[in-house]
Design a protein around this motif. Structure first.
Motif, mmCIF file in Angstrom:
data_model
loop_
_atom_site.group_PDB
_atom_site.id
_atom_site.type_symbol
_atom_site.label_atom_id
_atom_site.label_comp_id
_atom_site.label_asym_id
_atom_site.label_seq_id
_atom_site.Cartn_x
_atom_site.Cartn_y
_atom_site.Cartn_z
ATOM 1 N N ASP A 130 0.662 -1.121 -0.079
ATOM 2 C CA ASP A 130 -0.325 -0.107 0.350
ATOM 3 C C ASP A 130 0.590 1.513 -0.264
ATOM 4 N N GLY A 131 2.204 1.458 -0.852
ATOM 5 C CA GLY A 131 2.889 2.397 -0.694
ATOM 6 C C GLY A 131 3.892 2.871 0.245
ATOM 7 N N GLU A 132 3.937 2.083 1.246
ATOM 8 C CA GLU A 132 4.678 1.867 2.143
ATOM 9 C C GLU A 132 5.847 0.785 2.352
ATOM 10 N N THR A 133 6.694 0.719 2.643
ATOM 11 C CA THR A 133 7.964 0.246 2.493
ATOM 12 C C THR A 133 7.956 -0.353 4.124
ATOM 13 N N LEU A 134 7.481 -2.430 3.933
ATOM 14 C CA LEU A 134 7.991 -3.319 4.864
ATOM 15 C C LEU A 134 9.178 -3.467 4.906
ATOM 16 N N VAL A 135 10.058 -3.620 3.609
ATOM 17 C CA VAL A 135 11.643 -4.026 4.209
ATOM 18 C C VAL A 135 11.759 -3.785 2.236
ATOM 19 N N SER A 136 13.418 -4.345 2.776
ATOM 20 C CA SER A 136 14.462 -3.408 1.620
ATOM 21 C C SER A 136 15.077 -3.703 1.641
ATOM 22 N N THR A 137 16.066 -3.529 0.661
ATOM 23 C CA THR A 137 17.724 -4.132 0.775
ATOM 24 C C THR A 137 18.547 -3.341 -0.402
ATOM 25 N N ASP A 138 19.439 -3.264 0.105
ATOM 26 C CA ASP A 138 20.156 -2.177 -0.302
ATOM 27 C C ASP A 138 21.443 -2.698 -1.345
ATOM 28 N N GLU A 139 21.754 -2.398 -1.980
ATOM 29 C CA GLU A 139 23.064 -2.901 -3.141
ATOM 30 C C GLU A 139 23.687 -4.127 -2.042
ATOM 31 N N ASN A 140 24.646 -3.865 -1.174
ATOM 32 C CA ASN A 140 25.581 -4.439 -0.590
ATOM 33 C C ASN A 140 24.689 -5.745 0.021
ATOM 34 N N GLY A 141 23.681 -5.587 0.170
ATOM 35 C CA GLY A 141 22.597 -6.855 0.143
ATOM 36 C C GLY A 141 21.953 -7.434 1.499
ATOM 37 N N ASN A 142 22.440 -5.780 2.321
ATOM 38 C CA ASN A 142 21.423 -6.035 3.837
ATOM 39 C C ASN A 142 20.062 -5.666 3.491
ATOM 40 N N VAL A 143 19.378 -6.525 4.547
ATOM 41 C CA VAL A 143 17.804 -6.605 3.985
ATOM 42 C C VAL A 143 17.777 -5.689 5.976
ATOM 43 N N ARG A 144 16.788 -4.956 5.298
ATOM 44 C CA ARG A 144 16.120 -4.054 6.224
ATOM 45 C C ARG A 144 14.668 -3.782 6.976
ATOM 46 N N TYR A 145 14.466 -4.095 7.790
ATOM 47 C CA TYR A 145 12.800 -3.792 7.952
ATOM 48 C C TYR A 145 12.066 -2.638 8.268
ATOM 49 N N ALA A 146 11.400 -2.750 7.881
ATOM 50 C CA ALA A 146 10.945 -0.815 8.645
ATOM 51 C C ALA A 146 10.352 -0.561 9.376
ATOM 52 N N ASP A 147 10.448 0.346 10.621
ATOM 53 C CA ASP A 147 10.183 0.090 11.871
ATOM 54 C C ASP A 147 9.021 0.109 12.579
ATOM 55 N N ASN A 148 8.029 0.202 11.416
ATOM 56 C CA ASN A 148 6.668 0.039 11.877
ATOM 57 C C ASN A 148 6.390 -0.951 11.293
ATOM 58 N N SER A 149 7.454 -2.115 10.977
ATOM 59 C CA SER A 149 6.930 -3.027 9.941
ATOM 60 C C SER A 149 5.572 -3.593 10.472
ATOM 61 N N SER A 150 5.771 -3.563 11.426
ATOM 62 C CA SER A 150 4.313 -5.019 12.305
ATOM 63 C C SER A 150 3.052 -4.629 11.697
ATOM 64 N N ARG A 151 2.953 -3.416 11.933
ATOM 65 C CA ARG A 151 2.094 -2.198 11.412
ATOM 66 C C ARG A 151 1.574 -2.688 10.539
ATOM 67 N N ILE A 152 2.316 -2.325 9.115
ATOM 68 C CA ILE A 152 2.505 -2.473 8.441
ATOM 69 C C ILE A 152 1.716 -3.889 8.165
ATOM 70 N N ALA A 153 2.383 -4.794 8.534
ATOM 71 C CA ALA A 153 2.438 -6.548 7.746
ATOM 72 C C ALA A 153 0.749 -6.944 8.847
ATOM 73 N N CYS A 154 -0.059 -6.244 9.405
ATOM 74 C CA CYS A 154 -0.645 -6.464 9.975
ATOM 75 C C CYS A 154 -2.001 -5.929 9.574
ATOM 76 N N ARG A 155 -2.454 -5.367 8.502
ATOM 77 C CA ARG A 155 -2.870 -4.387 7.308
ATOM 78 C C ARG A 155 -2.997 -5.338 6.441
ATOM 79 N N MET A 156 -2.352 -7.110 6.759
ATOM 80 C CA MET A 156 -3.294 -7.733 5.886
ATOM 81 C C MET A 156 -3.858 -8.815 6.508
ATOM 82 N N GLY A 157 -4.625 -9.535 6.584
ATOM 83 C CA GLY A 157 -5.248 -10.346 7.156
ATOM 84 C C GLY A 157 -4.812 -11.108 6.780
ATOM 85 N N MET A 158 -4.571 -13.209 7.616
ATOM 86 C CA MET A 158 -4.325 -14.441 7.338
ATOM 87 C C MET A 158 -4.936 -15.422 7.167
#
Ligand SMILES: Nc1ncnc2c1ncn2[C@@H]1O[C@H](COP(=O)(O)OP(=O)(O)O)[C@@H](O)[C@H]1O
Ligand SMILES: [Mg+2]
Lengths: 216, 251
Positions: free
Chosen positions: B63-91
């Motif tokens: 929904d336009g918000e980055t949950l997680v991204s990976t930079d050129e060096n391959g470092n994976v970074r989750y957003a600080d509010n990733s849990s809140r973003i994730a629970c916008r999806m029902g499972m």
């Protein structure tokens, strides 16, 4: 009959000590067990191993030995060498020992909860504390009720071990009466006392189990 | 509007590379069906989307918000509010995962009241409306284990909807049901699709994928091997793995 009535006040006095040890042990050992169980399943390997070793030692040696060690042995240990009075010593030994047993019961209960319960809670946005308190622990309590009930009834009887510290609990009071009066009736009365205590506990746990059975 | 954008998702379990490089986009109101052989990484992919699994590489935008991204060096970074973003999806899980110690209504109300801190009286009204919609209002005070599998799964769908999610993820929602109970669950999902809910559905129900999905992805060996409209994927498959998969499943 008159004899029985005449010894009952003294035996009740003894029972007070027995019950005091019982309740204090339960109230302290259950939280200790829960705490240890969380350590036992934590992601810290060192913590897990230390608690596992603790549980191994405390369950693998006699409670009587632990009791004697805390009372007679602790003063000889350098640095921490403290001398405890008989009752605090008994409480310490019982809490440490029963904490280890409760730890294993809680650990087994925690691990019996399907992973899907944690995952469902997570997808609903619940944090760790909420998940534990509202989703996991209520289910754990239901699972562990029978083994906790067993341990608790064993504890009632184990309290009689403080006899060796010369405390006037129900068992020692009983023996004193038998020796003083050359009458074995106090043994019978003591048996009835222990049975009544176990019966009340069994009744209570059955009620609890019924309460928890409403959802299956 | 773009609801999910997953780019070059990579996921390993120790040495096992389950997702090699997965790309997927889902637009608002789309129903994406993911099909493929078992062990192909479908569940793992779905679970990466809502952070039940953490990825080893790639980018996920919800929904336009980055949950997680990976930079050129391959470092994976989750957003600080990733849990809140994730629970916008029902499972919705294969095994339902209802809370057995709570009644049906309590299952629905738990998270809206205690996580979203919404007004309990309002939540109850909405929960009852949702139960009505899935045809289970009369079961509101029952405990889940007393219900049939199909009923439990419909409660699970209602529970997820009660959070007012933007997106619904389904992981083989009918696979642990007796055949005669799958219909009621599929019907509930069909209704949801008609209400324009954005959905990602891992499924073996080819009929559902064909009739309800707007897009079908075929996943195998850690890649999306082929994707397209149901007509394309079922009517004119190009990939050899897909052809043999369809042959085996339609037999
Ligand atoms: N938690 C896990 N640890 C290790 N391997 C896993 C784990 N989850 C899944 N796998 C492996 O990943 C592969 C893909 O599994 P999965 O995503 O469940 O496939 P599918 O849903 O398509 O059947 C399988 O080989 C499975 O054994
Ligand atoms: Mg799967």
């Amino acid at each position: 009959m008159d004899y029985i009535i005449s010894i009952i006040p003294q035996m009740l006095m003894g029972t007070v000590d027995t019950l005091r040890l019982f309740f204090i042990t339960i109230v302290l050992a259950i939280p200790l067990g829960i705490l240890l169980a969380f350590c036992r399943v934590s992601s810290f390997k060192l913590l897990r191993d230390v608690v596992a070793a603790y549980v191994y030692v405390l369950r693998g040696t006699p409670l009587m030995l632990q009791l004697l060690f805390v009372y007679f042995g602790l003063p000889f240990i350098p640095v921490i060498g403290i001398r405890l009075d008989d009752f605090p010593a008994a409480v310490l030994a019982f809490v440490l020992n029963y904490g280890a047993y409760f730890c294993e019961i809680f650990r087994a209960g925690l691990q019996a909860i399907p992973r899907g319960q944690f995952e469902a809670a997570k997808t609903l946005g619940m944090n760790y504390a909420q998940t534990m308190k509202r989703i996991i622990l209520p289910q754990v309590f239901k699972i562990i009720l029978p083994p906790v009930s067993n341990e608790t009834i064993t504890l009632v009887k184990d309290t009689s071990l403080i006899y060796v510290l010369a405390m006037n609990d129900l068992l020692r009071t009983t023996r004193n009466l038998v020796q003083r009066d050359f009458n074995i009736m106090p043994f019978v009365v003591a048996a009835v006392f222990y049975l009544v205590m176990s019966m009340i506990l069994t009744y209570g746990f059955n009620k609890l189990e019924k309460h928890f059975a409403r959802w299956d | 509007m773009r609801k999910i954008e997953a780019k070059s998702i990579c996921k390993k379990f120790d040495d096992l590379e389950v997702l090699k490089s997965i790309d997927m986009t889902v637009d608002e109101g789309e129903v994406v069906a993911i099909i493929g052989p078992s062990g192909g990484g479908k569940s793992t992919f779905l679970r990466c989307l809502n952070k039940l699994e953490t990825i080893n590489g790639g980018t996920i935008i919800i929904d336009g918000e980055t949950l997680v991204s990976t930079d050129e060096n391959g470092n994976v970074r989750y957003a600080d509010n990733s849990s809140r973003i994730a629970c916008r999806m029902g499972m919705v899980f294969q095994q339902f995962n209802l809370f057995p110690h709570m009644t049906v209504l309590e299952n629905l109300m738990e998270a809206p009241v205690h996580v979203q801190k919404r007004n309990p009286a309002e939540v109850q009204k909405e929960a009852e409306a949702l139960l009505e919609k899935v045809g289970l209002l009369d079961k509101r005070d029952q405990y889940p284990l007393r219900l049939s599998g199909g009923q439990q799964q419909r409660v699970a769908i209602a529970r997820a909807l009660c959070m007012k999610p933007d997106i619904m993820l389904f992981d083989e929602p009918t696979s642990s049901l007796d055949p005669e109970l799958t219909g009621e669950v599929l019907k509930t999902m069909r209704n949801l699709a008609e209400d324009h809910m954005t959905m990602v559905v891992v499924t073996h129900e080819m009929g559902f994928a064909r009739e309800v999905a707007t897009k079908v992805l075929f996943m195998a060996d850690g890649y999306i091997q082929e994707q397209g409209t149901p007509e394309e994927v079922f009517g004119n498959p190009k990939n050899e793995r897909l052809k043999s998969f369809l042959k085996s499943i339609l037999k």
